[in-house]
Design an enzyme around this catalytic site. Structure first.
Site, PDB file in Angstrom:
ATOM      1  N   ASN A  79       0.427  -1.479  -0.003  1.00  0.00           N
ATOM      2  CA  ASN A  79       0.140  -0.350  -0.661  1.00  0.00           C
ATOM      3  C   ASN A  79       0.256   1.227  -0.227  1.00  0.00           C
ATOM      4  O   ASN A  79       0.149   1.886  -0.407  1.00  0.00           O
ATOM      5  CB  ASN A  79      -1.487  -0.371   1.002  1.00  0.00           C
ATOM      6  CG  ASN A  79      -1.589  -1.335   1.420  1.00  0.00           C
ATOM      7  OD1 ASN A  79      -2.803  -1.444   0.178  1.00  0.00           O
ATOM      8  ND2 ASN A  79      -2.001  -2.052   2.526  1.00  0.00           N
ATOM      9  N   TYR A  80       2.023   1.091   0.584  1.00  0.00           N
ATOM     10  CA  TYR A  80       2.796   2.480   0.975  1.00  0.00           C
ATOM     11  C   TYR A  80       4.014   2.594  -0.512  1.00  0.00           C
ATOM     12  O   TYR A  80       4.550   3.890  -0.591  1.00  0.00           O
ATOM     13  CB  TYR A  80       3.435   2.545   2.188  1.00  0.00           C
ATOM     14  CG  TYR A  80       2.161   3.462   2.578  1.00  0.00           C
ATOM     15  CD1 TYR A  80       1.881   4.534   2.937  1.00  0.00           C
ATOM     16  CD2 TYR A  80       1.826   1.870   3.616  1.00  0.00           C
ATOM     17  CE1 TYR A  80       0.507   4.454   4.184  1.00  0.00           C
ATOM     18  CE2 TYR A  80       0.846   2.429   4.299  1.00  0.00           C
ATOM     19  CZ  TYR A  80      -0.121   3.385   4.560  1.00  0.00           C
ATOM     20  OH  TYR A  80      -1.113   4.123   5.637  1.00  0.00           O
ATOM     21  N   LEU A  81       4.662   1.601  -1.091  1.00  0.00           N
ATOM     22  CA  LEU A  81       5.768   2.219  -2.195  1.00  0.00           C
ATOM     23  C   LEU A  81       5.226   1.627  -3.638  1.00  0.00           C
ATOM     24  O   LEU A  81       4.786   0.571  -4.249  1.00  0.00           O
ATOM     25  CB  LEU A  81       6.839   0.598  -1.485  1.00  0.00           C
ATOM     26  CG  LEU A  81       7.059   0.564   0.337  1.00  0.00           C
ATOM     27  CD1 LEU A  81       8.166  -0.609   0.425  1.00  0.00           C
ATOM     28  CD2 LEU A  81       7.367   1.978   0.442  1.00  0.00           C
TER      29      LEU A  81
END
Length: 573
Positions: A530-532
């Site tokens: 979800n973040y990278l």
DNA sequence: CGAGAGACTTGGAAGAATGTTA
DNA sequence: TAACATTCTTCCAAGTCTCTCG
């Protein structure tokens, strides 16, 4: 019935014609949700006991009893709130006769029912191969039929095509509603969304839908209201779908735009620390935390409806402690609070002096339970951010800082001389740095200590083998020294080769142990998913010749197909 | 403008599938 | 080949943020 799949891949899949503002699709066709099977009564010989005596329950009462029985050895059932909520809802579902008898949960004996389900489970696991195969095929058939939809001509996988089964609500942390009865979803509860001219899904025999609508400004295929929090649940597409993929891509593009202006934003919030308006000061300090510590925004929550958790804007005085001096550092803020999912955030951070001064000011004359940022809301913060950059919200900082950290860490840690295992360790370490930043924790796996020990033993064994091999080499060399014959020379080579192989194996095991130990309490999955920005990882793989399968499994490769398609080795976040 | 509804992303755990070892 | 460990997948709860309505 839904036509042939288009398959994934294919060029141009990620660039198609622009749609009108807010319009998400032109065509949507699907089968509606798959309804989980209805309750099957227990066999006659499996009994519930009240106060030591068997008691035959009505069907509805029995069903709810099985929900509790299944969880009998779970920690949840030891909690008073869970028990009370369950018992309250259970009694509501009873006949008046049952209500007359069953008045005390402590007198209820679910053990036989529990045992029955345990046995059922074991029986299922012990089924012969062919039987298992048959079950698998049935599941696949349902997946084929209900698990896909057609969206704008593409056959797309659906994420959650089954309705959630009834059961007991399991909140996280100290949730005031834990144990409450989650009701069965019926077709009459379900709203269908599809395109007007598509084949409209048929409700199950004898039932009808709550509503059928044709709203192409939303992405969900079906929805219903759940009874615990009275909120909506949706059936949506799988992350591998084009719709979700493009949204994901967009998210990272917004974060990349932040990269261009983040220095200016940082300069601005530093100026605002000195603002005459308290509101602005609070906003500036909160934003500093969100940026530096990757805290979540922290919306207000309804008290008593959920577990008591907070994010940045909802921090209370009791959640931080100020230390002018601590462990040789100045202006240390000690954070201790429960965040999303009641995961503890504990951190000691040295902050800049004006931040420290401001915090002292914000805490002055307040009770521990008062809001730290009492003049600040997430709406106010996000309005400000929107003004600084189009599309900017608090959560973008988390995405940005996570991705930029991965990129920097990969740059700093990857050694081109390393072998694949070594490079992968570097990748995991970079990933880990992000997970730590975002406070993604997991409970230590139950088997951790044991499997660590096993690994250590393996390492010790391998070390001995290496030592032995070293002596073997020496022996062979001595022999060659004496005889100088070709056979002895070949033997030296052979022993050296063996030694080298063993040393490599040892190195690999050591890497494995390091990685495992460092990863003990860290959950890498959420940041990875979800973040990278996946393009950073794809580029890294290409640059260092690492096969993409080594960092992304099949599901992840499907989700990140867009990135794998488009990122070259020189991609820069 | 403030509360609540709505839509969508993010989150760890549990369960299932697969791999490894005795 | 059973037992156990690891990895993958599913599950569904819990966040964020926008929109709507009085």
């Amino acid at each position: 019935p839904l036509g042939l799949g288009m398959g994934s891949g294919g060029c141009g899949r990620w660039e198609e014609e622009k749609k009108e503002d807010g319009v998400k699709w032109m065509q949507l066709e699907h089968r509606g949700p798959y309804f989980v099977p209805l309750y099957e009564p227990l066999p006659e010989d499996v009994q519930f006991y009240y106060d030591g005596k068997p008691l035959k329950l009505s069907l509805a009462t029995e069903e709810i009893a099985t929900f509790y029985a299944k969880m009998l050895h779970h920690e949840y059932t030891t909690k008073e709130i869970f028990q009370n909520n369950f018992f309250h809802d259970w009694r509501k579902g009873m006949t008046s006769e049952e209500q007359e008898i069953i008045k005390d949960l402590d007198k209820c004996d679910f053990r036989e029912i529990h045992k029955y389900f345990v046995e059922q489970n074991e029986a299922r696991k012990a089924l012969p191969k062919e039987e298992k195969q048959k079950l698998k095929e049935e599941a696949d058939k349902i997946q084929e039929e209900y698990g896909y939809c057609i969206l704008d001509g593409h056959r797309e996988k659906i994420a959650n095509f089954k309705t959630e089964p009834p059961g007991l609500f399991r909140g996280r942390g100290e949730h005031p509603k834990m144990g409450m009865l989650k009701k069965r979803i019926m077709p009459e509860d379900v709203t269908i969304n599809c395109s007007r001219d598509s084949k409209i899904p048929e409700p199950p025999e004898g039932h009808k839908w709550k509503e059928v609508r044709f709203d192409n400004t939303v992405t969900w295929l079906a929805s219903w209201t759940e009874n615990i929090n009275n909120s909506l649940k949706y059936i949506m597409l799988n992350p591998s779908s084009k719709l979700k993929g493009e949204k994901d891509w967009q998210k990272y593009e917004v974060a990349r735009r932040l990269k261009d202006v983040v220095h200016e934003i940082r300069a601005q919030y530093r100026r605002d620390w000195k603002s005459k308006e308290i509101k602005k000061r609070q906003r500036a300090v909160a934003l500093y935390f969100i940026d530096k510590l990757a805290l979540r925004a922290g919306n207000e929550k309804e008290e008593g409806e959920t577990a008591d958790t907070v994010g940045c804007c909802s921090l209370r005085v009791e959640h931080i402690q100020l230390h002018p001096q601590l462990d040789g550092q100045e202006h240390v803020v000690e954070f201790d609070f429960l965040g999303k999912d009641s995961i503890r955030y504990y951190n000691k951070v040295s902050v800049e002096k004006p931040v420290f001064r401001n915090l002292q000011l914000f805490m002055k004359n307040k009770d521990p339970t008062d809001d730290l940022f009492d003049h600040l809301t997430t709406t106010f913060l996000n309005k400000h951010l929107q003004h600084l950059m189009d599309g900017l919200t608090a959560k973008v900082f988390r995405t940005y800082n996570a991705s930029i950290t991965l990129q920097e860490q990969l740059k700093a840690l990857t050694n081109p001389e390393d072998n694949v295992a070594g490079k992968l360790l570097s990748y995991n370490r970079a990933n880990r740095a992000v997970a730590i930043l975002c406070n993604h924790q997991r409970s230590i796996p139950k088997t951790f200590a044991k499997s660590m020990q096993v690994l250590q033993e393996k390492i010790d064994t391998k070390k001995k083998q290496v030592e032995e091999a070293q002596e073997e080499v020496k022996k062979a060399e001595d022999e060659y020294e004496d005889t100088k014959d070709a056979k002895a020379e070949a033997n030296v080579e052979k022993k050296k080769k063996l030694l080298k192989r063993l040393e490599e194996q040892l190195a690999k095991l050591n890497i494995q142990a390091t990685d495992k130990e460092e990863n003990k309490q860290i959950a890498l999955g959420t940041s990875k998913l979800n973040y990278l920005d996946p393009r950073i990882s794809v580029a890294w793989c290409k640059k260092f010749g690492i096969p993409i399968e080594r960092i992304y499994n099949k599901t992840q490769r499907e989700k990140f197909a867009w990135a794998i398609d488009m990122a070259g080795e020189d991609f820069e976040f």
